[in-house]
Design a protein around this motif. Structure first.
Motif, mmCIF file in Angstrom:
data_model
loop_
_atom_site.group_PDB
_atom_site.id
_atom_site.type_symbol
_atom_site.label_atom_id
_atom_site.label_comp_id
_atom_site.label_asym_id
_atom_site.label_seq_id
_atom_site.Cartn_x
_atom_site.Cartn_y
_atom_site.Cartn_z
ATOM 1 N N GLY A 1 38.531 39.069 37.180
ATOM 2 C CA GLY A 1 39.549 39.481 37.929
ATOM 3 C C GLY A 1 39.912 39.083 39.436
ATOM 4 N N VAL A 2 38.883 39.379 40.166
ATOM 5 C CA VAL A 2 39.012 39.125 41.411
ATOM 6 C C VAL A 2 39.293 37.384 41.678
ATOM 7 C CG1 VAL A 2 37.612 38.992 43.651
ATOM 8 C CG2 VAL A 2 37.412 40.884 42.596
ATOM 9 N N VAL A 3 38.523 36.811 41.275
ATOM 10 C CA VAL A 3 38.724 35.237 41.054
ATOM 11 C C VAL A 3 39.891 34.819 40.777
ATOM 12 C CG1 VAL A 3 38.077 32.941 40.324
ATOM 13 C CG2 VAL A 3 36.214 34.725 40.981
ATOM 14 N N LYS A 4 40.460 35.330 39.435
ATOM 15 C CA LYS A 4 41.718 35.017 38.817
ATOM 16 C C LYS A 4 42.816 35.485 39.791
ATOM 17 C CE LYS A 4 43.846 33.133 35.641
ATOM 18 N NZ LYS A 4 43.674 31.937 35.303
ATOM 19 N N LEU A 5 42.854 36.829 40.375
ATOM 20 C CA LEU A 5 43.903 37.112 41.334
ATOM 21 C C LEU A 5 44.083 36.251 42.569
ATOM 22 C CD1 LEU A 5 43.938 41.006 40.904
ATOM 23 C CD2 LEU A 5 45.444 39.166 39.998
ATOM 24 N N THR A 6 42.783 35.954 42.933
ATOM 25 C CA THR A 6 42.842 34.976 44.222
ATOM 26 C C THR A 6 43.503 33.540 44.069
ATOM 27 O OG1 THR A 6 40.681 36.193 44.945
ATOM 28 C CG2 THR A 6 41.315 34.087 45.911
ATOM 29 N N LEU A 7 43.556 33.213 42.620
ATOM 30 C CA LEU A 7 44.077 32.204 42.599
ATOM 31 C C LEU A 7 45.557 32.353 42.345
ATOM 32 C CD1 LEU A 7 41.601 30.313 40.199
ATOM 33 C CD2 LEU A 7 42.094 29.880 42.467
ATOM 34 N N ALA A 8 45.933 33.525 41.989
ATOM 35 C CA ALA A 8 47.326 33.975 41.721
ATOM 36 C C ALA A 8 48.110 33.621 42.910
ATOM 37 C CB ALA A 8 47.456 35.279 41.074
ATOM 38 N N ASP A 9 49.380 34.095 42.893
ATOM 39 C CA ASP A 9 50.318 33.918 44.305
ATOM 40 C C ASP A 9 50.553 35.342 44.852
ATOM 41 O OD1 ASP A 9 50.981 31.597 43.489
ATOM 42 O OD2 ASP A 9 52.866 31.802 42.389
ATOM 43 N N ASN A 10 49.979 36.562 44.538
ATOM 44 C CA ASN A 10 50.161 37.512 45.137
ATOM 45 C C ASN A 10 49.081 38.544 45.038
ATOM 46 O OD1 ASN A 10 50.562 38.104 42.497
ATOM 47 N ND2 ASN A 10 52.203 39.741 42.839
ATOM 48 N N ILE B 1 36.115 37.014 48.455
ATOM 49 C CA ILE B 1 34.760 36.100 48.099
ATOM 50 C C ILE B 1 33.757 37.183 48.091
ATOM 51 C CG2 ILE B 1 33.181 34.882 49.353
ATOM 52 C CD1 ILE B 1 35.556 33.198 50.433
ATOM 53 N N THR B 2 33.660 38.250 49.214
ATOM 54 C CA THR B 2 32.455 39.352 49.160
ATOM 55 C C THR B 2 32.569 40.244 48.182
ATOM 56 O OG1 THR B 2 33.996 40.446 50.715
ATOM 57 C CG2 THR B 2 32.254 39.078 51.839
ATOM 58 N N GLY B 3 34.085 40.712 47.598
ATOM 59 C CA GLY B 3 33.901 41.546 46.539
ATOM 60 C C GLY B 3 33.822 41.048 45.228
ATOM 61 N N PRO C 1 23.887 42.963 46.552
ATOM 62 C CA PRO C 1 25.417 43.127 46.061
ATOM 63 C C PRO C 1 26.194 44.231 46.889
ATOM 64 C CG PRO C 1 23.968 42.480 44.236
ATOM 65 C CD PRO C 1 22.853 42.785 45.414
ATOM 66 N N CYS C 2 25.376 45.536 46.873
ATOM 67 C CA CYS C 2 26.291 46.539 47.477
ATOM 68 C C CYS C 2 26.764 46.275 48.876
ATOM 69 C CB CYS C 2 25.355 47.697 47.466
ATOM 70 S SG CYS C 2 24.841 48.218 45.875
ATOM 71 N N VAL C 3 25.854 45.532 49.525
ATOM 72 C CA VAL C 3 26.220 44.957 51.214
ATOM 73 C C VAL C 3 27.571 44.257 50.925
ATOM 74 C CG1 VAL C 3 25.769 43.667 53.062
ATOM 75 C CG2 VAL C 3 24.137 45.275 51.914
ATOM 76 N N LEU C 4 27.494 43.369 49.951
ATOM 77 C CA LEU C 4 28.882 42.640 49.892
ATOM 78 C C LEU C 4 30.190 43.303 49.511
ATOM 79 C CD1 LEU C 4 27.264 39.389 47.917
ATOM 80 C CD2 LEU C 4 28.149 39.513 50.333
ATOM 81 N N LEU C 5 29.915 44.363 48.627
ATOM 82 C CA LEU C 5 31.045 45.297 48.288
ATOM 83 C C LEU C 5 31.393 46.051 49.398
ATOM 84 C CD1 LEU C 5 29.830 46.331 44.674
ATOM 85 C CD2 LEU C 5 31.689 44.801 45.065
ATOM 86 N N ALA C 6 30.529 46.755 50.259
ATOM 87 C CA ALA C 6 30.921 47.285 51.422
ATOM 88 C C ALA C 6 31.763 46.377 52.305
ATOM 89 C CB ALA C 6 29.465 47.919 52.006
ATOM 90 N N ALA C 7 31.362 45.020 52.425
ATOM 91 C CA ALA C 7 32.022 44.217 53.384
ATOM 92 C C ALA C 7 33.340 43.704 53.051
ATOM 93 C CB ALA C 7 31.234 42.937 53.759
#
Length: 635
Positions: free
Chosen positions: A196-205, A214-216, A249-255
């Motif tokens: 979902g993160v990747v897909k919404l990043t490719l979306a317009d909004n 990227i991190t999440g 991974p938790c470090v990435l989620l926190a960032a």
């Protein structure tokens, strides 16, 4: 046209890492975790003891960072909604790790690193919120664009689920009942969240910027994969690697929340900005199809295939791969073409937006379907306010009658523009003269109207009228000069019906009357009182002549003290009566240069048919000179 998204998506991730204290601290923590858990320094007991405090601290950072994003002013409602769900997720993840840590601290053993059922339930509940907000996040675009989005999403999610089930799922017998269900759900949910993160990043909004995406996304994906593929932690040789796979991974989620806050604050300080929108076609479903095909080959070969069937499977796979490659090439070509078309469209819009001329498109019913922004500059009318109104409604009633003729002329030759002029109503209540060129494109489906390009010629026309008046009128008296007088005589000779009232006697029997007027003894006035006094006398005479003749007659000053009057249509009696009125009016005393003067005039009268207008002027002139001679002889 391509849309645009927040400028924070373009900000550099490495720069934020070095400048922000929170991100710098997380980066240092990541280094310490890697060194502390992957090097042979210290014992396992110390690492186990430090694991849960670090884990809980990272959860708190995610919770606090998400809450700070929610509290930021002036962020879109959909963005605030997503980060509110992330705040709830951070709270539930913190609670789940506190529960598991409480159990672990009573009995510090590697086995307690495995997620318990309660922890898995809290994790699943926590990530359900962000997943739901991503799945229900409004996707801009038309219905078919949204359909493509969900088809891409469905293909990719199904491919991910197939991989989880066939290759990455551990032994189903090792977990039973609710534990297996929660384990599978949490692992799959993490992968779906990453998608979902990747897909919404490719979306317009998207509700997050690139750094947060990227991190999440990477953190969620790693959590899901590591949860699925991790071997039992009872095996001591995998213990340290297992703890690293949980902490990084938790470090990435926190960032991710911190990246979002930095981007939003930077956008607010810089006043916002844009970048080009996403690609129009996502490669994700095609990558998923290729991966699923590869998976099928692996499974078939593991099951043992005859040579004939293996060759067929490989051939079909190659064909599918080539077709997908061809489709991706086509998509790239289409993207290039659409980008070029979009660039041309933007260029055209910029030209129209900043053009000084007004462009209008009028449909068959005479209604305006398009008006360029220049309409506001020329007529003071916003373009959107005239769309749907009739063109005739903004034109002067006397000029709107031209519209039918313009339509007919433009239809006769659609490739040639029809020039015409008309007055259009300005927002200030006045009128502006427009020079218009209309081209008939009613048969063009992309236009379906008559295109009219108009420019404001009010100032030019006023200057033209001024110059024309100066060329055709006497500068001193404002009467017609000899040039205009001669033109009127020519027009009457060419058109005997000129000036005839509608429905009246418009035949050639309606006569032309001519008065030739010369002032008597005008030279002594100039010699004794001066030329300024003489000019005053001429202006008074001109005013009296105009008052006597009326609006239908042409009164002219032919030069010096010589005047003339044209009456048409008229009669012998009307012409004679006018001559008597003029003679009496001129003879009235006038006060000039402090003196009362009496001026007389010699008047010659002639009447006749319109086709003899020039001869009538000569006859009136001869009669005037005869009258002047008689007056001198009688003194």
């Amino acid at each position: 046209m391509p849309r645009s998204v927040p400028r924070s998506l373009t900000r550099s991730v490495p720069r934020s890492l070095t400048r922000d204290p929170v991100l710098a601290g997380l980066l240092v923590l990541t280094g310490l975790v890697l060194v502390g858990y992957l090097t042979p320094v210290g014992g396992s007991w110390g690492r186990l003891l430090a694991f849960w405090p670090i884990q809980i601290a990272l959860d708190v950072v995610l919770l606090a960072g998400s809450y700070r994003v929610v509290r930021l002013p002036d962020i879109p409602a959909d963005t605030r909604r997503f980060w509110r769900s992330m705040t709830l997720a951070g709270a539930l993840l913190t609670l789940s790790d506190v529960v598991q840590a409480a159990q672990n601290l009573r009995h510090i053993t590697p086995a307690l690193l495995n997620s318990g059922n309660l922890q898995l339930a809290l994790i699943a509940a926590g990530i359900a919120g962000p997943i739901w907000t991503m799945l229900t996040h409004p996707i801009p675009g038309l219905r078919r664009e949204k359909l493509r989005f969900w088809l891409d999403a469905g293909a990719t999610i199904i491919a991910a689920a197939v991989f989880i089930w066939t290759l990455l799922m551990p032994d189903l017998d090792s977990r039973g009942g609710a534990g297996l269900l929660l384990y599978t759900a949490s692992s799959a949910a993490m992968l779906v969240a990453a998608f979902g993160v990747v897909k919404l990043t490719l979306a317009d909004n998207p509700p997050f910027n690139r750094g947060a995406a990227i991190t999440g996304g990477l953190g969620a994906c790693l959590v899901g994969v590591c949860t699925i593929v991790a071997p039992p932690v009872e095996e001591s040789w995998t213990l340290h690697l297992f703890m690293v796979s949980r902490l990084v991974p938790c470090v990435l989620l926190a960032a991710c929340a911190r990246f979002q806050e930095i981007g939003l604050r930077a956008d607010a300080a810089a006043g916002g900005g844009t970048r080009p929108a996403r690609r129009r076609h996502s490669p994700l479903p095609y990558v998923a199809a290729i991966a699923a095909q590869f998976l099928m080959i692996v499974l078939l070969f593991r099951a043992g295939l005859p040579l004939q069937l293996a060759g067929g499977v490989i051939g079909v796979t190659v064909v599918i791969g080539l077709v997908i490659a061809r489709q991706l090439v086509t998509f790239a070509d289409v993207d290039t073409l659409v980008t070029e078309v979009s660039r041309q469209e933007q260029r055209f819009r910029a030209l129209v937006r900043h053009a000084s001329d007004v462009t209008l498109v009028v449909d068959r019913a005479g209604s305006i379907t398009y008006a360029s922004p220049a309409l506001h500059r020329v007529l003071g009318l916003p373009a959107e306010t005239v769309t749907g109104t009739r063109l005739a409604d903004i034109l002067h009633p006397d000029d709107a009658t031209q519209l039918d003729d313009v339509v007919l002329r433009s239809a006769a030759d659609p490739d040639r523009g029809v020039p015409w002029r008309a007055r259009a109503r300005h927002s200030d209540g006045g009128w502006r003269w427009l020079e218009i060129i209309s081209t008939n494109r009613l048969d063009d489906p992309s236009v379906d109207g008559i295109i009219s390009n108009a420019r404001d010629i009010t100032l030019a026309r006023d200057l033209e009228q001024q110059l024309r008046h100066q060329a055709s009128h006497d500068q001193l008296t404002g009467l017609a000069n000899r040039l205009l007088f001669t033109e009127r005589l020519d027009r009457i000779a060419r058109d005997p019906f000129l000036g005839s009232p509608p429905g009246g006697d418009a035949g050639p029997d309606r006569l032309v009357g001519m008065l030739a007027i010369d002032l008597n003894d005008f030279k002594p006035i100039n010699d004794t009182l001066g030329h300024q006094a003489g000019d005053t006398v001429l202006m008074i005479v001109a005013h009296r002549l105009s008052a006597c003749a009326g609006d239908t007659a042409t009164v002219a000053r032919l030069g010096g003290d010589e005047f003339a009057v044209i009456l048409h249509p008229t009669s012998v009696a009307e012409t004679a009566a006018l001559a008597d009125r003029v003679r009496a009016a001129i003879a009235e005393p006038m006060h000039v240069a402090g003196q009362d003067l009496t001026v007389s005039a010699s008047i010659g009268v002639a009447t006749g048919p319109p086709n003899a207008a020039e001869e009538l002027h000569e006859a009136a002139d001869a009669a005037m000179y005869e009258t002047k001679r008689d007056a001198k002889a009688s003194r």
